[in-house]
Motif scaffolding. Structure first.
Motif, PDB file in Angstrom:
ATOM      1  N   ASP A   1      48.744  95.398  16.600  1.00 25.61           N
ATOM      2  CA  ASP A   1      48.409  95.433  18.024  1.00 25.61           C
ATOM      3  C   ASP A   1      49.580  94.865  18.814  1.00 25.61           C
ATOM      4  OD1 ASP A   1      48.263  92.706  17.518  1.00 25.61           O
ATOM      5  OD2 ASP A   1      46.074  92.673  17.472  1.00 25.61           O
ATOM      6  N   ASP A   2      49.391  94.729  20.114  1.00 23.75           N
ATOM      7  CA  ASP A   2      50.465  94.277  21.003  1.00 23.75           C
ATOM      8  C   ASP A   2      50.526  92.761  21.130  1.00 23.75           C
ATOM      9  OD1 ASP A   2      51.052  96.933  21.446  1.00 23.75           O
ATOM     10  OD2 ASP A   2      49.761  97.076  23.218  1.00 23.75           O
ATOM     11  N   LYS A   3      49.630  92.037  20.492  1.00 21.48           N
ATOM     12  CA  LYS A   3      49.619  90.587  20.608  1.00 21.48           C
ATOM     13  C   LYS A   3      50.701  89.978  19.733  1.00 21.48           C
ATOM     14  CE  LYS A   3      44.664  90.360  21.622  1.00 21.48           C
ATOM     15  NZ  LYS A   3      43.357  89.777  21.220  1.00 21.48           N
ATOM     16  N   SER A   4      51.111  88.763  20.096  1.00 19.37           N
ATOM     17  CA  SER A   4      52.147  88.083  19.333  1.00 19.37           C
ATOM     18  C   SER A   4      51.580  87.573  18.023  1.00 19.37           C
ATOM     19  CB  SER A   4      52.703  86.902  20.145  1.00 19.37           C
ATOM     20  OG  SER A   4      51.672  85.968  20.439  1.00 19.37           O
ATOM     21  N   GLY A   5      52.483  87.296  17.080  1.00 24.60           N
ATOM     22  CA  GLY A   5      52.058  86.785  15.798  1.00 24.60           C
ATOM     23  C   GLY A   5      51.596  87.882  14.862  1.00 24.60           C
ATOM     24  N   CYS A   6      50.865  87.475  13.881  1.00 24.05           N
ATOM     25  CA  CYS A   6      50.399  88.386  12.839  1.00 24.05           C
ATOM     26  C   CYS A   6      48.896  88.201  12.663  1.00 24.05           C
ATOM     27  CB  CYS A   6      51.143  88.089  11.531  1.00 24.05           C
ATOM     28  SG  CYS A   6      50.712  89.194  10.192  1.00 24.05           S
ATOM     29  N   CYS A   7      48.189  89.301  12.422  1.00 27.99           N
ATOM     30  CA  CYS A   7      46.724  89.250  12.287  1.00 27.99           C
ATOM     31  C   CYS A   7      46.299  90.027  11.045  1.00 27.99           C
ATOM     32  CB  CYS A   7      46.042  89.825  13.528  1.00 27.99           C
ATOM     33  SG  CYS A   7      44.225  89.821  13.443  1.00 27.99           S
ATOM     34  N   PHE A   8      45.604  89.361  10.143  1.00 30.83           N
ATOM     35  CA  PHE A   8      45.012  90.002   8.971  1.00 30.83           C
ATOM     36  C   PHE A   8      43.503  90.042   9.153  1.00 30.83           C
ATOM     37  CE2 PHE A   8      49.066  88.602   7.316  1.00 30.83           C
ATOM     38  CZ  PHE A   8      49.453  89.659   6.515  1.00 30.83           C
ATOM     39  N   ARG A   9      42.903  91.194   8.784  1.00 29.31           N
ATOM     40  CA  ARG A   9      41.460  91.399   8.993  1.00 29.31           C
ATOM     41  C   ARG A   9      40.770  91.649   7.656  1.00 29.31           C
ATOM     42  NH1 ARG A   9      39.281  95.325  13.603  1.00 29.31           N
ATOM     43  NH2 ARG A   9      39.918  93.451  14.755  1.00 29.31           N
ATOM     44  N   ILE A  10      39.693  90.906   7.438  1.00 23.13           N
ATOM     45  CA  ILE A  10      38.799  91.146   6.299  1.00 23.13           C
ATOM     46  C   ILE A  10      37.553  91.855   6.835  1.00 23.13           C
ATOM     47  CG2 ILE A  10      37.460  90.117   4.431  1.00 23.13           C
ATOM     48  CD1 ILE A  10      39.279  87.699   4.563  1.00 23.13           C
ATOM     49  N   THR A  11      37.326  93.081   6.366  1.00 27.77           N
ATOM     50  CA  THR A  11      36.128  93.831   6.752  1.00 27.77           C
ATOM     51  C   THR A  11      35.175  93.833   5.566  1.00 27.77           C
ATOM     52  OG1 THR A  11      37.460  95.249   8.196  1.00 27.77           O
ATOM     53  CG2 THR A  11      35.236  96.005   7.645  1.00 27.77           C
ATOM     54  N   PHE A  12      34.052  93.147   5.716  1.00 28.23           N
ATOM     55  CA  PHE A  12      33.097  93.025   4.616  1.00 28.23           C
ATOM     56  C   PHE A  12      32.295  94.314   4.464  1.00 28.23           C
ATOM     57  CE2 PHE A  12      33.844  88.676   6.071  1.00 28.23           C
ATOM     58  CZ  PHE A  12      34.128  88.042   4.869  1.00 28.23           C
ATOM     59  N   ALA A  13      31.833  94.540   3.247  1.00 32.11           N
ATOM     60  CA  ALA A  13      31.022  95.724   2.974  1.00 32.11           C
ATOM     61  C   ALA A  13      29.643  95.584   3.598  1.00 32.11           C
ATOM     62  CB  ALA A  13      30.896  95.936   1.462  1.00 32.11           C
ATOM     63  N   HIS A  14      28.979  96.726   3.785  1.00 35.11           N
ATOM     64  CA  HIS A  14      27.604  96.710   4.283  1.00 35.11           C
ATOM     65  C   HIS A  14      26.719  96.025   3.245  1.00 35.11           C
ATOM     66  CE1 HIS A  14      23.675  98.037   5.609  1.00 35.11           C
ATOM     67  NE2 HIS A  14      24.201  98.550   6.703  1.00 35.11           N
ATOM     68  N   PRO A  15      25.952  94.997   3.623  1.00 38.86           N
ATOM     69  CA  PRO A  15      25.166  94.247   2.617  1.00 38.86           C
ATOM     70  C   PRO A  15      24.107  95.082   1.921  1.00 38.86           C
ATOM     71  CG  PRO A  15      24.530  93.619   4.859  1.00 38.86           C
ATOM     72  CD  PRO A  15      25.765  94.465   4.991  1.00 38.86           C
TER      73      PRO A  15
END
Length: 548
Positions: free
Chosen positions: A530-544
């Protein structure tokens, strides 16, 4: 033993189904109304010169009017939706046979054309009730016909030919009964077989639909214009990141992501050409698609298989690193013994009072690289010793608050600046199913990296943890964002590869292990661009509720 009563609908297994029987009886009653109306109309054709041969003209006229009134009454009560039972149908057929024979008795006898109407009533009774009751209809009609003919011959001195005619009619009654019973039974059995097969096909289709929906391979059905007609849950998650509200109800009219659309156009021009792997979105995994026509003759629909290439690549890398881990486990003591000796010797040399500045720098290099080699060995051994995930259902909000407090306690150190972790929690976060220890290991790795790069870039140990629901509202995502310098665009595709690192002191296995642990919990770890500064890691959990 307790005996249960059997309803009329259950007494004849070869009879038509209730709904069909009611429809047939409605048709038969319409026929009776028309016939009785014709008989009433004939009374007014020439009432003065009415056939004088009628034996009981007044009774005949009264019988015709009563028969018409009875049929009209039955038609009226069936008009609002009355469902006649088997007893009502049986009683109606019996009344028809008796009333028509009564009209024969009061008119010209068995020679009248009304005798043909008895055949229709017997036939209708055997269609509606193809059982022994149908034979009873034929027997009753034959007895009534023979009785009328015998009475005419004895009481009115009519010719005995009427008895022969009555016998012939009786034969017709029984022939119609047997033929129609056989035909009706075959039709009922054929319909029952067709219904059973249709039910089996519907159940099989439902099973196939559930299997397709639970497959890890994405499946799409496209029309000739490239619009989605059908998509399973895996395809929704791989292409769109979530199963949207529209996709839950109807996939028709949805458009493909641009990379997949371009691949489809290229395949339509050259079906032998293999589509290159692509990403549907910056946070989605690398995908490989295969196209085929669902109907080879017409070619109206196109079947698309979507494979997650990252899983194939990870499996290959896992096999390679597992082999390396087994090899490392076998020679770990051979490596650690000299490595320990080197480290110990460096520590002893460091205590010497005669070291100059250059020697001290050399000792620092030895110590630093000794720790790095030992870290590489430990990480590779972790790959071969990794246990299967033991997933449990957690409240992400509560779990994340506890993790933040526990992690901050481990960061209290006088040698480093104070650590700040900003926690942002959206409302209505769905629960997630995962192995707590494995996900904590992933999150510790991401937080350590984020704090380190934030400190290198700004001198401040600061990260943000943001949890919220996905677009479909059924799954949870967790973002770990730092305020570091970020990752160069040409290096973003390699951050999850083993032994790739931008830190000279790193082993290059941290993010690879983190993604492996996420995949073991059916979660997905991705780098958010994205355009924001820094770094972003995303964990997307599975449907329970859809974990396999």
């Amino acid at each position: 033993m307790v005996k249960t009563a059997t309803s009329p609908e259950q007494s004849w297994p070869d009879s038509p189904p209730v709904t069909q029987r009611v429809k047939l009886f409605r048709i038969y009653n319409h026929y009776r109304v028309v016939i009785s109306l014709v008989l009433v109309a004939l009374l007014f054709v020439d009432p003065v010169n009415f056939d004088t041969r009628f034996r009981m003209q007044d009774y005949y006229q009264a019988g015709v009017v009563s028969y018409f009134a009875l049929n009209c009454f039955i038609a009226l009560i069936m008009l609002p939706g009355f469902q006649p039972s088997q007893r009502h149908i049986t009683l109606s057929v019996l009344l028809d046979i008796l009333i028509i024979h009564g009209l024969l008795l009061t008119s010209t006898g068995i020679t009248s054309g009304l005798a043909n109407l008895v055949i229709v009533s017997v036939a209708a009774g055997n269609i509606l009730t193809p059982s022994r009751m149908g034979t009873f209809y034929a027997a009753l009609a034959a007895i009534c016909s023979l009785g009328i003919s015998s009475w005419a011959a004895l009481a009115l001195d009519h010719s005995a030919d009427d008895i022969v005619r009555a016998g012939s009619l009786g034969i017709l009654y029984f022939a119609a009964a047997f033929i129609l019973q056989n035909i009706s039974r075959r039709m009922v059995r054929s319909e029952a077989l067709a219904t059973s097969r249709a039910r089996s096909i519907a159940e099989l289709e439902q099973i196939n639909r559930q299997i397709i929906q639970r497959m890890r391979t994405g499946i799409l059905v496209l029309d000739r214009f490239g619009q989605i007609r059908l998509a399973n849950a895996a395809a929704e998650e791989l292409l769109f990141g979530a199963q949207t509200e529209k996709s839950n109800n109807d996939n028709r009219g949805r458009h493909l992501p641009q990379p997949l659309g371009l691949g489809l156009e290229a395949w339509l021009k050259d079906p032998s050409r293999k589509t290159e792997p692509f990403q549907a979105s910056p946070t989605s995994p690398l995908l490989q698609v295969n196209f085929t026509r669902l109907d080879q003759e017409r070619g109206d629909h196109i079947l698309v298989f979507i494979e997650d290439m990252s899983k194939v690549t990870q499996q290959a890398q896992q096999m390679k690193l597992a082999s390396l881990g087994r090899l490392t486990a076998g020679i770990a003591h051979e490596i650690r013994n000299p490595l320990g000796a080197i480290s110990h010797a460096a520590q002893l040399m460091e205590e010497s009072p005669h070291l100059d500045k250059g020697d001290q720098q050399m000792l620092d290099i030895i110590q630093r690289h000794s720790r790095r080699v030992n870290g590489i060995i430990e990480n590779v051994l972790d790959l071969s010793r990794r246990r299967a995930a033991n997933s449990e259902l957690f409240d992400v909000t509560v779990w994340l608050r506890e993790f933040r407090d526990e992690y901050l306690q481990t960061q209290d150190n006088e040698r480093q600046p104070s650590t700040e972790i900003k926690l942002m929690l959206d409302s209505a976060i769905p629960p997630a199913r995962f192995d707590k220890s494995q996900i904590e290991q992933v999150l510790v790795n991401l937080c350590d990296n984020g704090l380190r790069y934030s400190e290198q870039h700004t001198g401040k140990r600061y990260i943000e943890l943001h949890a919220g629901p996905t677009a479909d509202g059924e799954r949870t995502y967790l973002d770990v964002r730092d305020i570091g310098a970020g990752i160069a665009p040409d290096q973003r595709a390699s951050v999850f590869e083993p032994f790739f690192t931008t830190d000279k002191s790193g082993t290059g296995l941290g993010l690879y292990l983190a993604r492996e642990l996420c995949e073991a919990n059916q979660a997905h770890l991705s780098l958010v661009e994205d355009d924001k500064s820094g770094c972003c890691f995303r964990i997307t959990f599975a449907h329970p509720g859809r974990m396999i």
